[in-house]
Design an enzyme around this catalytic site. Structure first.
Site, mmCIF file in Angstrom:
data_model
loop_
_atom_site.group_PDB
_atom_site.id
_atom_site.type_symbol
_atom_site.label_atom_id
_atom_site.label_comp_id
_atom_site.label_asym_id
_atom_site.label_seq_id
_atom_site.Cartn_x
_atom_site.Cartn_y
_atom_site.Cartn_z
ATOM 1 N N GLU A 86 -4.520 -6.792 14.645
ATOM 2 C CA GLU A 86 -4.320 -5.401 14.315
ATOM 3 C C GLU A 86 -5.142 -4.337 14.558
ATOM 4 O OE1 GLU A 86 -2.248 -4.281 10.344
ATOM 5 O OE2 GLU A 86 -0.337 -4.851 11.492
ATOM 6 N N HIS B 65 -5.624 -33.306 17.858
ATOM 7 C CA HIS B 65 -4.363 -34.217 18.127
ATOM 8 C C HIS B 65 -3.389 -33.447 18.654
ATOM 9 C CE1 HIS B 65 -6.279 -38.082 16.730
ATOM 10 N NE2 HIS B 65 -6.970 -37.193 15.931
ATOM 11 N N LYS C 106 0.820 -1.156 -0.042
ATOM 12 C CA LYS C 106 -0.015 -0.041 -0.033
ATOM 13 C C LYS C 106 0.883 1.220 0.087
ATOM 14 C CE LYS C 106 -3.291 2.191 2.672
ATOM 15 N NZ LYS C 106 -4.284 2.324 3.768
ATOM 16 N N LYS D 227 9.441 -0.844 14.021
ATOM 17 C CA LYS D 227 9.990 -0.604 12.799
ATOM 18 C C LYS D 227 11.083 0.571 12.742
ATOM 19 C CE LYS D 227 5.890 -1.001 9.903
ATOM 20 N NZ LYS D 227 4.773 -0.288 9.144
ATOM 21 N N GLY E 36 -4.948 -1.969 4.941
ATOM 22 C CA GLY E 36 -4.127 -3.148 4.611
ATOM 23 C C GLY E 36 -4.849 -4.391 4.838
ATOM 24 N N ARG E 37 -5.228 -4.591 6.005
ATOM 25 C CA ARG E 37 -6.006 -5.860 6.430
ATOM 26 C C ARG E 37 -7.235 -5.902 6.028
ATOM 27 N NH1 ARG E 37 -4.694 -2.499 10.555
ATOM 28 N NH2 ARG E 37 -6.204 -1.696 11.697
ATOM 29 N N GLU F 110 10.602 -4.949 4.459
ATOM 30 C CA GLU F 110 10.654 -6.231 3.965
ATOM 31 C C GLU F 110 10.331 -6.355 2.587
ATOM 32 O OE1 GLU F 110 9.212 -4.892 6.695
ATOM 33 O OE2 GLU F 110 9.295 -6.180 8.517
HETATM 34 O O1 F6P Z 1 2.395 -4.145 9.785
HETATM 35 C C1 F6P Z 1 1.964 -2.647 9.830
HETATM 36 C C2 F6P Z 1 1.442 -2.633 8.128
HETATM 37 O O2 F6P Z 1 1.121 -1.324 8.087
HETATM 38 C C3 F6P Z 1 0.093 -3.627 8.020
HETATM 39 O O3 F6P Z 1 -0.970 -2.714 8.546
HETATM 40 C C4 F6P Z 1 0.180 -3.772 6.590
HETATM 41 O O4 F6P Z 1 -0.781 -4.499 6.188
HETATM 42 C C5 F6P Z 1 1.431 -3.995 6.323
HETATM 43 O O5 F6P Z 1 2.401 -3.317 7.259
HETATM 44 C C6 F6P Z 1 2.155 -3.946 4.961
HETATM 45 O O6 F6P Z 1 1.888 -2.498 4.482
HETATM 46 P P1 F6P Z 1 2.068 -2.204 2.970
HETATM 47 O O7 F6P Z 1 1.173 -2.784 2.204
HETATM 48 O O8 F6P Z 1 2.153 -0.666 3.039
HETATM 49 O O9 F6P Z 1 3.428 -2.827 2.565
#
Ligand code: F6P
Length: 555
Positions: A366, A397, A219, A517, A280-281, A225
């Site tokens: 979240e 199990h 987003k 972060k 995002g979620r 990452e």
């Molecule tokens: O973990 C924090 C967060 O902002 C989430 O809410 C989001 O889904 C994720 O990082 C990834 O963010 P982006 O889509 O901006 O890379």
């Protein structure tokens, strides 16, 4: 008490939640009904199992095995009224900026609204934008799926790798598993999220770059990452293809941040956009679901959107007594705040839903893992419980022992289907027999008298006794289709929102991820520094970083 200063609207909860008469009435009611056993409730009301259910968008919810009476349900609805639930639902659907700390709308319902609907943000109808993007996605997916879109060397795309994390990964991963029956089996779909290089290396180890398309989902397009993995993907691709122009054929971006996408080197023509009002979620049904559409095709994707929308409409219009997300949300409040349950187990009896609990973890935790209310005051009640789970029967199990006989109260959501997508002998009946058996055993248990009557030696009677009275929901649907999946996800999205409204928290921000972060960025710099930088962390962190710097091996 700490106060956060916001220029946003004051909380609708002028009165603290726990001071509300409706809350106090529930506390008093809980004190008088706490020892009521499900055995007794079912014995006194032979129609309970038929009565306490609701049905919508192809989902049947049996909540008769929750520890509630009609009075409990009435009081919970009274609490919802007192907290202005109806008005908050209307505000969400109107596109009000209900995410107050970020001053944004939370308008995921617009992502699945039919073309002829009008939902305005700043006087602009966002539904037509949504459909324009959907059409672009569909055209792109058709080209890739048909082989019309080729890679740099002219070969068709056989592999799709989604690079993203959090909401840009968990929804697509869950849907990839859930919708596998409907997917293109001659294409490979993989997902890279972790900044651990193993994730990327294992994902591509048997793939050829000239047949591989990377979908970079972020987003913000600033997530460490994702950008790190995207750089690795670019290097992996160009190492073989040897030409910068290959990026245009092997990389597409999904983001709200065009400037950063272009900075990364992905052409604006290869970018699919969305909007800041999609959390995002809450985004798996937006263009973040591009990998899903590539796998199942535009028609199935639209059927999934129709399932979401059917649940949205139900949530918006049904009475609280019949409203699945409202019921599930209020039952969650009862279990968490009055019966003291700190966790919820999500137990899908369908192998295709094996990643559903992981998806729900981000959605629920979240969203509702917050310790201050909308006006910035620390809350004096528990908020979001811990979600976890595994598909049945594997969990039986493993951890079910603790649910049956442990000291923690763990409400369970059982999810099952009347038809399997893969009939094999009597296996589906056996699977469903296990689901029904588990919820029955949890609710009714086995008394000491019953155990004794079986001739059990006295020393073993307490060990073999099941107290029961352990609450559960059962969600049943006909079969797992794209429509059902959409309805199921929307059900949980809205149930999480209902809980957030009662707790008076912002379910759409996530400030709690920021500190880690920021520290990681600082520590990464200290690790990369070839000198001996002065470390100004706590004694433990300093020691760990020094030890790591001493012992690590550079590649
Ligand atoms: O973990 C924090 C967060 O902002 C989430 O809410 C989001 O889904 C994720 O990082 C990834 O963010 P982006 O889509 O901006 O890379």
């Amino acid at each position: 008490m700490s106060r956060l200063t916001l220029t946003t609207r004051a909380s609708a909860h002028a009165q603290g939640l726990t001071d509300r008469p409706a809350w106090k009435a529930l506390e008093a009611h809980c004190a008088t009904t706490h020892d009521l056993h499900l055995r007794q409730m079912f014995a006194e009301d032979t129609l309970r199992g038929e009565r306490l259910h609701a049905e919508a968008a192809g989902l049947y919810l049996d909540y008769s095995k929750q520890r509630v009476t009609d009075e409990t349900l009435r009081l919970l609805r009274e609490l919802a009224d007192a907290c202005g639930l109806n008005e908050r639902i209307a505000a969400m659907f109107r596109g009000d900026r209900i995410n107050t700390t970020e001053q944004r709308a939370a308008l995921h319902v617009a992502l699945r609204a039919p073309m002829d609907e009008h939902i305005l943000i700043d006087d602009k109808n966002v539904v037509s934008d949504v459909h324009a993007v959907l059409d672009r996605m569909a055209a792109f997916c058709e080209r890739v799926r048909s082989g019309a879109w080729t890679g740099h060397s002219g070969k068709r795309i056989r592999n799709v790798i989604n690079i993203g994390i959090g909401g840009s990964d968990l929804g697509p991963v869950m849907a990839d598993e859930a919708m596998r029956h409907y997917s293109r089996r001659d294409m490979t779909f993989r997902f890279v999220s972790n900044v651990d290089s193993t994730d990327f290396v294992e994902a591509v180890h048997d793939l050829k770059p000239d047949e591989t398309l990377f979908v970079i989902c972020s987003k913000t397009f600033t997530t460490q990452e994702t950008l790190t993995n995207a750089q690795s993907a670019r290097a992996w691709c160009l190492h073989t293809l040897g030409d910068e122009r290959a990026v245009a054929k092997h990389f597409v971006a999904v983001s709200t941040n065009a400037a950063e996408v272009i900075k990364f080197g992905i052409d604006a023509d290869n970018m699919f956009g969305f909007w800041d009002w999609v959390g995002g979620r809450y985004s798996m049904d937006s263009v973040i679901g591009l990998s899903t559409m590539l796998a199942i095709g535009p028609e199935n994707f639209r059927a999934m959107l129709a399932g979401f929308h059917a649940m949205d409409e139900h949530f918006r219009t049904a009475s609280p007594e019949q409203n699945l997300p409202v019921l599930m949300g209020l039952l969650a409040i009862w279990n968490a705040n009055f019966l003291g349950a700190a966790t919820v187990a999500v137990l899908p009896y369908d192998q295709y839903l094996k990643r559903f609990p992981a998806y729900l973890q981000q959605l629920a935790m979240e969203s509702n893992g917050k310790h201050v209310s909308l006006n910035g005051m620390r809350v004096d009640y528990e908020t979001g419980p811990i979600y976890w789970g595994e598909p049945g029967t594997n969990g039986q199990h493993s951890f079910y022992q603790l649910i049956h006989q442990g000291t923690h109260l763990i409400p369970c959501d059982f999810i099952g289907f009347c038809e399997t997508l893969n009939p094999l002998g009597g296996q589906h009946d056996l699977l469903m027999a296990n689901l029904f058996a588990q919820s029955e055993a949890l609710a009714f248990g086995k008394t000491a008298a019953e155990v004794k009557a079986e001739g059990m030696p006295t020393a073993l009677v307490s060990h073999r006794t099941f107290e029961g009275n352990r609450p559960s929901n059962t969600l049943l649907a006909e079969r797992l289709t794209p429509h059902t999946l959409g309805a199921l996800v929307a059900l949980y999205e809205h149930s999480v929102f209902v809980q957030g409204v009662i707790w008076d928290i912002d379910s759409f921000d996530q400030w709690g991820v920021e500190l880690g972060k920021a520290l990681a960025t600082r520590i990464a710099g200290e690790i990369a520094d070839s000198g001996d930088p002065e470390l100004r962390h706590d004694g433990s962190t300093n020691t760990l970083i020094r030890r790591y710097r001493r012992l690590r091996h550079h590649a």
